[in-house]
Design a protein around this motif. Structure first.
Motif, PDB file in Angstrom:
ATOM      1  N   GLY A 107       0.788  -1.227   0.000  1.00 34.38           N
ATOM      2  CA  GLY A 107       0.000   0.000   0.000  1.00 34.38           C
ATOM      3  C   GLY A 107       0.817   1.272   0.000  1.00 34.38           C
ATOM      4  N   LEU A 108       2.138   1.172   0.195  1.00 36.14           N
ATOM      5  CA  LEU A 108       2.991   2.359   0.188  1.00 36.14           C
ATOM      6  C   LEU A 108       3.743   2.458  -1.134  1.00 36.14           C
ATOM      7  CD1 LEU A 108       4.499   2.359   3.803  1.00 36.14           C
ATOM      8  CD2 LEU A 108       2.657   3.801   2.903  1.00 36.14           C
ATOM      9  N   ASN A 109       3.858   3.657  -1.639  1.00 37.78           N
ATOM     10  CA  ASN A 109       4.591   3.917  -2.879  1.00 37.78           C
ATOM     11  C   ASN A 109       5.759   4.840  -2.601  1.00 37.78           C
ATOM     12  OD1 ASN A 109       2.877   2.476  -4.784  1.00 37.78           O
ATOM     13  ND2 ASN A 109       1.348   4.056  -4.352  1.00 37.78           N
ATOM     14  N   TRP A 110       6.895   4.553  -3.212  1.00 36.33           N
ATOM     15  CA  TRP A 110       8.145   5.308  -3.080  1.00 36.33           C
ATOM     16  C   TRP A 110       8.182   6.346  -4.186  1.00 36.33           C
ATOM     17  CZ3 TRP A 110      12.149   5.750   0.220  1.00 36.33           C
ATOM     18  CH2 TRP A 110      13.414   6.103  -0.236  1.00 36.33           C
ATOM     19  N   GLN A 111       8.164   7.617  -3.824  1.00 34.80           N
ATOM     20  CA  GLN A 111       8.156   8.677  -4.826  1.00 34.80           C
ATOM     21  C   GLN A 111       9.182   9.742  -4.463  1.00 34.80           C
ATOM     22  OE1 GLN A 111       4.262  10.359  -5.624  1.00 34.80           O
ATOM     23  NE2 GLN A 111       3.231   8.417  -5.185  1.00 34.80           N
ATOM     24  N   LYS A 112       9.870  10.242  -5.487  1.00 35.70           N
ATOM     25  CA  LYS A 112      10.794  11.345  -5.272  1.00 35.70           C
ATOM     26  C   LYS A 112      10.004  12.611  -4.969  1.00 35.70           C
ATOM     27  CE  LYS A 112      14.911  13.603  -7.076  1.00 35.70           C
ATOM     28  NZ  LYS A 112      15.893  13.721  -8.185  1.00 35.70           N
ATOM     29  N   ILE A 113      10.503  13.406  -4.030  1.00 35.96           N
ATOM     30  CA  ILE A 113       9.859  14.675  -3.659  1.00 35.96           C
ATOM     31  C   ILE A 113      10.674  15.818  -4.255  1.00 35.96           C
ATOM     32  CG2 ILE A 113       9.255  16.213  -1.753  1.00 35.96           C
ATOM     33  CD1 ILE A 113       8.817  13.731  -0.025  1.00 35.96           C
ATOM     34  N   GLU A 114      10.064  16.543  -5.163  1.00 32.69           N
ATOM     35  CA  GLU A 114      10.726  17.696  -5.792  1.00 32.69           C
ATOM     36  C   GLU A 114      10.513  18.968  -4.977  1.00 32.69           C
ATOM     37  OE1 GLU A 114      12.713  17.318  -8.191  1.00 32.69           O
ATOM     38  OE2 GLU A 114      12.137  15.425  -9.155  1.00 32.69           O
ATOM     39  N   CYS A 115       9.413  19.008  -4.235  1.00 34.43           N
ATOM     40  CA  CYS A 115       9.107  20.147  -3.380  1.00 34.43           C
ATOM     41  C   CYS A 115       8.199  19.655  -2.254  1.00 34.43           C
ATOM     42  CB  CYS A 115       8.411  21.245  -4.189  1.00 34.43           C
ATOM     43  SG  CYS A 115       7.968  22.710  -3.205  1.00 34.43           S
ATOM     44  N   PHE A 116       8.551  19.969  -1.028  1.00 33.99           N
ATOM     45  CA  PHE A 116       7.693  19.612   0.098  1.00 33.99           C
ATOM     46  C   PHE A 116       6.476  20.543   0.107  1.00 33.99           C
ATOM     47  CE2 PHE A 116      11.776  17.876   1.518  1.00 33.99           C
ATOM     48  CZ  PHE A 116      11.384  16.626   1.996  1.00 33.99           C
ATOM     49  N   ASP A 117       5.286  19.962   0.261  1.00 33.50           N
ATOM     50  CA  ASP A 117       4.062  20.746   0.172  1.00 33.50           C
ATOM     51  C   ASP A 117       3.174  20.482   1.387  1.00 33.50           C
ATOM     52  OD1 ASP A 117       2.933  18.229  -0.331  1.00 33.50           O
ATOM     53  OD2 ASP A 117       2.913  18.516  -2.506  1.00 33.50           O
ATOM     54  N   ASP A 118       1.888  20.758   1.247  1.00 31.99           N
ATOM     55  CA  ASP A 118       0.962  20.630   2.376  1.00 31.99           C
ATOM     56  C   ASP A 118       0.841  19.202   2.881  1.00 31.99           C
ATOM     57  OD1 ASP A 118       0.428  23.300   2.552  1.00 31.99           O
ATOM     58  OD2 ASP A 118      -1.411  23.230   1.347  1.00 31.99           O
ATOM     59  N   ARG A 119       1.227  18.232   2.067  1.00 29.24           N
ATOM     60  CA  ARG A 119       1.155  16.847   2.528  1.00 29.24           C
ATOM     61  C   ARG A 119       2.166  16.581   3.647  1.00 29.24           C
ATOM     62  NH1 ARG A 119       1.349  14.078  -3.342  1.00 29.24           N
ATOM     63  NH2 ARG A 119       2.899  15.746  -3.528  1.00 29.24           N
ATOM     64  N   VAL A 120       3.320  17.209   3.590  1.00 32.29           N
ATOM     65  CA  VAL A 120       4.267  17.041   4.695  1.00 32.29           C
ATOM     66  C   VAL A 120       3.809  17.851   5.907  1.00 32.29           C
ATOM     67  CG1 VAL A 120       5.963  18.919   4.330  1.00 32.29           C
ATOM     68  CG2 VAL A 120       6.726  16.709   5.176  1.00 32.29           C
ATOM     69  N   ASN A 121       3.112  18.952   5.677  1.00 27.47           N
ATOM     70  CA  ASN A 121       2.554  19.706   6.807  1.00 27.47           C
ATOM     71  C   ASN A 121       1.502  18.875   7.546  1.00 27.47           C
ATOM     72  OD1 ASN A 121       4.147  21.918   6.135  1.00 27.47           O
ATOM     73  ND2 ASN A 121       2.557  22.823   4.836  1.00 27.47           N
ATOM     74  N   ALA A 122       0.695  18.127   6.787  1.00 27.63           N
ATOM     75  CA  ALA A 122      -0.298  17.257   7.414  1.00 27.63           C
ATOM     76  C   ALA A 122       0.391  16.147   8.202  1.00 27.63           C
ATOM     77  CB  ALA A 122      -1.222  16.668   6.350  1.00 27.63           C
ATOM     78  N   LEU A 123       1.452  15.575   7.641  1.00 21.98           N
ATOM     79  CA  LEU A 123       2.218  14.558   8.361  1.00 21.98           C
ATOM     80  C   LEU A 123       2.801  15.139   9.640  1.00 21.98           C
ATOM     81  CD1 LEU A 123       3.767  11.868   8.712  1.00 21.98           C
ATOM     82  CD2 LEU A 123       5.524  12.802   7.167  1.00 21.98           C
ATOM     83  N   TRP A 124       3.414  16.330   9.535  1.00 22.17           N
ATOM     84  CA  TRP A 124       4.006  16.962  10.719  1.00 22.17           C
ATOM     85  C   TRP A 124       2.942  17.200  11.791  1.00 22.17           C
ATOM     86  CZ3 TRP A 124       7.749  17.765  13.828  1.00 22.17           C
ATOM     87  CH2 TRP A 124       7.692  18.800  14.766  1.00 22.17           C
ATOM     88  N   ASP A 125       1.802  17.731  11.417  1.00 30.26           N
ATOM     89  CA  ASP A 125       0.758  18.026  12.392  1.00 30.26           C
ATOM     90  C   ASP A 125       0.249  16.761  13.085  1.00 30.26           C
ATOM     91  OD1 ASP A 125       0.842  20.764  12.046  1.00 30.26           O
ATOM     92  OD2 ASP A 125      -0.733  20.789  10.514  1.00 30.26           O
ATOM     93  N   SER A 126       0.228  15.656  12.360  1.00 28.84           N
ATOM     94  CA  SER A 126      -0.274  14.416  12.946  1.00 28.84           C
ATOM     95  C   SER A 126       0.766  13.726  13.827  1.00 28.84           C
ATOM     96  CB  SER A 126      -0.720  13.450  11.839  1.00 28.84           C
ATOM     97  OG  SER A 126       0.388  12.998  11.075  1.00 28.84           O
TER      98      SER A 126
END
Length: 337
Positions: A161-180
């Protein structure tokens, strides 16, 4: 006339000249692009405090503290990271560094920045401890894994269920991870998009490789990797690793896929720091890491001292600034990696 003063426009040229005079090692050399990124870039914690020793227009000394936003017992605070303590060899052993450092410390106290940490080399350690009021936090351990000609190193990613993807720019998805995830940690650098983009993806002189573990469009964790050629050794670094504490599937997925990246790059060995996370330490040991290698900075063996100065409210901050409660990776220092 000798003057101890804050930064003035144009001091960066004298900084570079002093750096080339003082720092003779070949590793992670500073250049003008690095200076602008580190001292005048988009650090979300604000501008650093830079103190210079100026002798009739010639820069002969420097010491700085770079602000870092921290999550500390559920509250945002601004700590700092000491950087680039340098004195012209002709002025060394004359007490000049104490005057430069005292002015820096005074500014830190006036700005109410509660703590300042760093990783001095073997020559500067005694000065920090005996004269500047720094205290030992821990001996930072180097996690090490030898890679070359070892078939057992090939990881087998197991997280469905997990996919490995290169991150070109950190966006709101990392903010959601940080908040959680942030309240899983007692002391940790705030890992939101503003910080991560500045720290890794904006840096002009060193390429970092950021990857995410995605569950659909949800980011469950990320890692930041680096390749470093040290003479005949190609070394891989896990510069940063982050997920919710206890998310074992994601933690293993990040480490296993990071190792696969390094295998594809034909590295000889992989190293990292991991402090304040027994969860990640267990995963690293399962993947064949041990405490080994050479930590650098003139220190023999696989450890080097992490030190910290408590500028204000010592009784509040000292109990938490330890190797158990302080989550720390290589990326949380701006001077070494």
């Amino acid at each position: 006339m000798l003057e101890i003063r804050p930064y003035k426009i144009g001091d960066e040229a004298g900084f570079q000249k002093l750096d080339q005079l003082v720092e003779i090692h070949p590793w992670n050399r500073r250049n003008l692009a690095n200076w602008h990124w580190k001292f005048k870039g988009s650090n979300p914690a604000g501008e650093p405090i830079m103190i210079y020793a100026d002798n009739n227009g010639e820069i002969i000394g420097h010491f700085a503290a770079i602000p870092m936003k921290y999550w500390f017992d559920g509250v945002e605070v601004v700590g700092s990271h000491s950087a680039a303590m340098m004195i012209d060899p002709a002025w060394q052993n004359k007490g000049l560094i104490k005057f430069v450092a005292d002015k820096l410390i005074k500014e830190l106290e006036e700005q109410k920045i509660p703590f300042t940490y760093g990783y001095p080399n073997d020559n500067a350690y005694d000065l920090h401890i005996k004269l500047l009021g720094y205290e030992d936090v821990t001996m930072q351990r180097l996690f090490y894994k030898k890679m070359k000609n070892n078939r057992d190193n090939i990881p087998v990613p197991t997280s469905e269920g997990l996919n490995w993807q290169k991150i070109e720019c950190f966006d709101d998805r990392v903010n959601a991870l940080w908040d959680s995830a942030k309240n899983d940690f007692k002391v940790i650098v705030i890992r939101n998009s503003a910080f991560l983009n500045w720290r890794y993806l904006d840096r002009p002189d060193v390429p970092y490789y950021a990857f995410g573990a995605f569950n659909g469009d949800i980011l469950e964790g990320y890692c930041v990797l680096k390749l470093y050629q040290d003479e005949n050794v190609l070394r891989g670094h896990f510069i940063d690793l982050f997920t919710q504490d206890g998310n074992s599937d994601c933690g293993r997925f990040l480490v296993e896929n990071g190792l696969q990246f390094f295998i594809n790059g034909k590295v000889d060995e992989v190293t990292l720091w991991m402090q304040g996370s027994p969860f990640f330490e267990d995963i690293l040991k399962e993947c064949g890491f041990s405490i080994d290698g050479v930590s650098g900075g003139g220190w023999p063996g696989a450890t080097r001292p992490m030190i910290c100065r408590l500028n204000i409210n010592q009784e509040k901050y000292r109990p938490r600034l330890n190797e158990k409660d302080w989550y720390f990776t290589m990326g949380d220092t701006l001077e070494i990696y």
